[in-house]
Design an enzyme around this catalytic site. Structure first.
Site, PDB file in Angstrom:
ATOM      1  N   SER A 281       1.643  -3.137   0.514  1.00  0.00           N
ATOM      2  CA  SER A 281       1.869  -2.500  -0.788  1.00  0.00           C
ATOM      3  C   SER A 281       2.812  -3.295  -1.689  1.00  0.00           C
ATOM      4  O   SER A 281       2.869  -3.050  -2.888  1.00  0.00           O
ATOM      5  CB  SER A 281       2.401  -1.068  -0.615  1.00  0.00           C
ATOM      6  OG  SER A 281       3.742  -1.087  -0.159  1.00  0.00           O
TER       7      SER A 281
ATOM      8  N   LYS B 121       9.688  -0.090  -1.837  1.00  0.00           N
ATOM      9  CA  LYS B 121       9.067  -0.011  -3.161  1.00  0.00           C
ATOM     10  C   LYS B 121      10.047  -0.534  -4.199  1.00  0.00           C
ATOM     11  O   LYS B 121      11.241  -0.685  -3.948  1.00  0.00           O
ATOM     12  CB  LYS B 121       8.703   1.444  -3.519  1.00  0.00           C
ATOM     13  CG  LYS B 121       7.656   2.069  -2.637  1.00  0.00           C
ATOM     14  CD  LYS B 121       6.286   1.457  -2.855  1.00  0.00           C
ATOM     15  CE  LYS B 121       5.215   2.105  -2.009  1.00  0.00           C
ATOM     16  NZ  LYS B 121       5.093   1.570  -0.667  1.00  0.00           N
TER      17      LYS B 121
END
Length: 143
Positions: free
Chosen positions: A64, A101
Site C-alpha cells: 500500500s 500510511k
C-alpha cells in the site's frame, strides 16, 4: 494494507553496524576514476538514528506504500518521540490494527493515505481509536 510485523527494540548503546565508508561519492551516471580504498568507518547508529531510546525497526508487509518507496519486506526506522505532522509517514494503530500510511490532517478530520492507487484513503471516524505509534524516518529498502 501495509501491516507491520514485529517491531524490534534497538537497545541504547547497541551498535547496529559499523561499516567502511568511501571517501568519494560513487557515480550513478558515467563512471569516474574510482578510488580503490576506503576512508574510515561510519557508525550507522549515528547516521540513521537520532534518538536511540525511542527508535524501533518495523518490517512492512504489503504494497500500500509502494508510491512512497516503501515495499513489501522493507524495514522502517520509526521514532516514537517525534511529533506526527501532516504529510509524515506514520505507523498508526487504528481500532487495534497496525498500519503504515501517510498522515493527512484535513479540515474534516484525520485521513490515513495509502501511496498506491489500488488502496482507498482511510478517513478516521471521530469515534475511532487512533494512536500514532511513531513517525517513519528511514526506509531500509532491499535492492
Amino acid at each position: 494494507m501495509g501491516v507491520i510485523i514485529g517491531p524490534r527494540v534497538i537497545d541504547a548503546g547497541t551498535s547496529l553496524l559499523s561499516v567502511l565508508i568511501s571517501p568519494v561519492p560513487v557515480a550513478a551516471g558515467y563512471p569516474s576514476p574510482a578510488q580503490d580504498y576506503f576512508d574510515g568507518r561510519i557508525d550507522l547508529n549515528a547516521h540513521l538514528i537520532k534518538d536511540i531510546t525511542s527508535t524501533y525497526v518495523v518490517r512492512v508487509s504489503g504494497d500500500s506504500m509502494d508510491g512512497a518507496g516503501i515495499s513489501d519486506g522493507d524495514e522502517l526506522i520509526v521514532n516514537r518521540a517525534l511529533e506526527p505532522r501532516d504529510g509524515c509517514v506514520v505507523v498508526a494503530v487504528l481500532d487495534g490494527e497496525l498500519t503504515v500510511k501517510r498522515l493527512s490532517l484535513t479540515a474534516s478530520g484525520v485521513v490515513l493515505r495509502a501511496e498506491n492507487p489500488r488502496y482507498p484513503d482511510i478517513r478516521v471516524p471521530d469515534l475511532s481509536d487512533l494512536v500514532i505509534w511513531g513517525v517513519a524516518t528511514r526506509c531500509l529498502h532491499h535492492v
